[in-house]
Design a protein around this motif. Structure first.
Motif, PDB file in Angstrom:
ATOM      1  N   ARG A 239     -68.177 -91.038 -73.340  1.00  0.00           N
ATOM      2  CA  ARG A 239     -69.509 -90.723 -73.429  1.00  0.00           C
ATOM      3  C   ARG A 239     -69.347 -90.085 -75.010  1.00  0.00           C
ATOM      4  O   ARG A 239     -69.088 -89.178 -75.229  1.00  0.00           O
ATOM      5  N   ASN A 241     -71.251 -89.496 -77.448  1.00  0.00           N
ATOM      6  CA  ASN A 241     -72.165 -88.481 -77.839  1.00  0.00           C
ATOM      7  C   ASN A 241     -72.267 -87.449 -77.194  1.00  0.00           C
ATOM      8  O   ASN A 241     -73.068 -86.359 -77.623  1.00  0.00           O
ATOM      9  N   LYS A 242     -71.324 -87.296 -76.143  1.00  0.00           N
ATOM     10  CA  LYS A 242     -71.344 -85.964 -75.250  1.00  0.00           C
ATOM     11  C   LYS A 242     -70.390 -85.058 -75.890  1.00  0.00           C
ATOM     12  O   LYS A 242     -69.374 -85.491 -76.594  1.00  0.00           O
ATOM     13  N   THR A 243     -70.542 -83.605 -76.056  1.00  0.00           N
ATOM     14  CA  THR A 243     -69.472 -82.685 -76.313  1.00  0.00           C
ATOM     15  C   THR A 243     -68.161 -82.928 -75.672  1.00  0.00           C
ATOM     16  O   THR A 243     -67.935 -83.372 -74.663  1.00  0.00           O
ATOM     17  N   GLY A 246     -67.966 -81.200 -72.708  1.00  0.00           N
ATOM     18  CA  GLY A 246     -68.676 -81.877 -71.447  1.00  0.00           C
ATOM     19  C   GLY A 246     -67.812 -83.238 -70.908  1.00  0.00           C
ATOM     20  O   GLY A 246     -67.981 -83.458 -69.751  1.00  0.00           O
ATOM     21  N   ASN A 247     -67.252 -84.082 -71.843  1.00  0.00           N
ATOM     22  CA  ASN A 247     -66.290 -85.093 -71.332  1.00  0.00           C
ATOM     23  C   ASN A 247     -65.111 -84.538 -70.515  1.00  0.00           C
ATOM     24  O   ASN A 247     -64.896 -85.163 -69.553  1.00  0.00           O
ATOM     25  N   ARG A 299     -67.978 -83.986 -81.145  1.00  0.00           N
ATOM     26  CA  ARG A 299     -68.286 -85.272 -80.451  1.00  0.00           C
ATOM     27  C   ARG A 299     -67.645 -86.407 -80.974  1.00  0.00           C
ATOM     28  O   ARG A 299     -67.171 -86.672 -82.119  1.00  0.00           O
TER      29      ARG A 299
END
Length: 310
Positions: A239, A241-243, A246-247, A299
């Motif tokens: 992902r 565009n996710k931080t 977060g990944n 990101r």
């Protein structure tokens, strides 16, 4: 060492759809030597484009060239005019015979070697200074990573790919095409776009447009295990565009990291290299590392290779 990624680009490998009207079939498609659907080949027929490809390689009279997918030899003869020797790897025996026929009885004959077989399975590869390739697009990813893992390093490669694939190879962070593939290749080489090639330059014409890139390996290559770098990118670009944080918190990622850490720690202790503290929760370890590096809120879509190496 670099290995092929899981991405496949097979659309260009498919022959053009046949029309029911036999009268519309081209003479090229009725010529057995150009009936290349079995191997997904599209013969480059434009001599101007062929010359541009050879010119882009900046060949020296002492160069040994590896050509992948010579077809009927339109590129091969132009390479032989400037290089010391060419080793051509061709999967289709008919094409291999055609290439040899092109130089038979000429001074070029002694400067050409033809190997019949699948480039991906040829091991070891011969020594070469330059690689020039016009290959079926379904082996694009395996081909490029096999080249990047080859030692000794070659000087330059001029490679033709499906345009979508080529644009991803040269993509920069922050652009829509920046991806795991982009980062993995640019870890080991400088990439640049040379030329766009229309479908009309081929016989038979493929279903997609093509582009040619220049690939220059970094010398020396970075002291990084490719499998580890690619493993990191699998997480971050799942992902993009996710931080970053977060990944890493995605389902299953922390569990995998914890298992890997325990295996690594056990090996370290077994080898007597160090005492390993495995008590701290893996999520806390990840957070501390990301915070120390200032990468928590970054990101993958905007991270360059240096950011990823950190």
């Amino acid at each position: 060492m670099p290995k092929a990624t899981s991405e496949k680009f097979s659309r260009a490998h498919q022959p053009a759809a046949k029309k029911k009207d036999n009268a519309s079939s081209s003479s090229a498609m009725t010529n057995p030597i150009f009936n290349t659907a079995r191997f997904g080949q599209h013969i480059l027929k434009n001599p101007t484009t062929a010359q541009k490809i050879v010119d882009a390689a900046n060949l020296k009279p002492t160069d040994k060239v590896l050509e992948v997918g010579p077809g009927t030899g339109n590129l091969t003869v132009k390479i032989l005019e400037q290089a010391k020797h060419v080793t051509a790897i061709e999967m289709d025996p008919r094409m291999a015979a055609e290439v040899l026929k092109r130089v038979q009885g000429t001074p070029m004959q002694r400067s050409l070697s033809v190997t019949i077989g699948d480039f991906i399975k040829v091991d070891p590869l011969p020594y070469f200074d330059v690689c020039i390739s016009n290959t079926p697009y379904q082996i694009s990813s395996p081909l490029i990573f096999k080249l990047l893992s080859h030692r000794p390093l070659f000087r330059i490669a001029i490679l033709m790919f499906q345009r979508e694939f080529a644009l991803r190879l040269v993509a920069r962070p922050g652009t829509a095409l920046w991806s795991r593939l982009s980062a993995n290749v640019q870890l080991y080489a400088q990439t640049s776009l040379i030329l766009s090639v229309p479908r009309s330059d081929f016989r038979p014409p493929p279903q997609v447009e093509s582009s040619i890139i220049r690939l220059v390996p970094l010398d020396p290559p970075p002291p990084v295990k490719f499998e580890e770098f690619d493993g990191l990118n699998r997480i971050l670009f799942s992902r993009p565009n996710k931080t970053v944080r977060g990944n890493f918190q995605a389902k299953g990622v922390m569990k995998m990291l914890d298992a890997n850490r325990k295996t690594w720690g056990a090996l370290q202790v077994q080898e007597g290299k160090m005492d390993v503290d495995l008590e701290k929760p893996i999520a806390q370890v990840v957070d501390e590392v990301l915070e120390e590096l200032g990468q928590t809120e970054n990101r993958a879509a905007k991270m360059d290779v240096d950011d990823l190496l950190k």
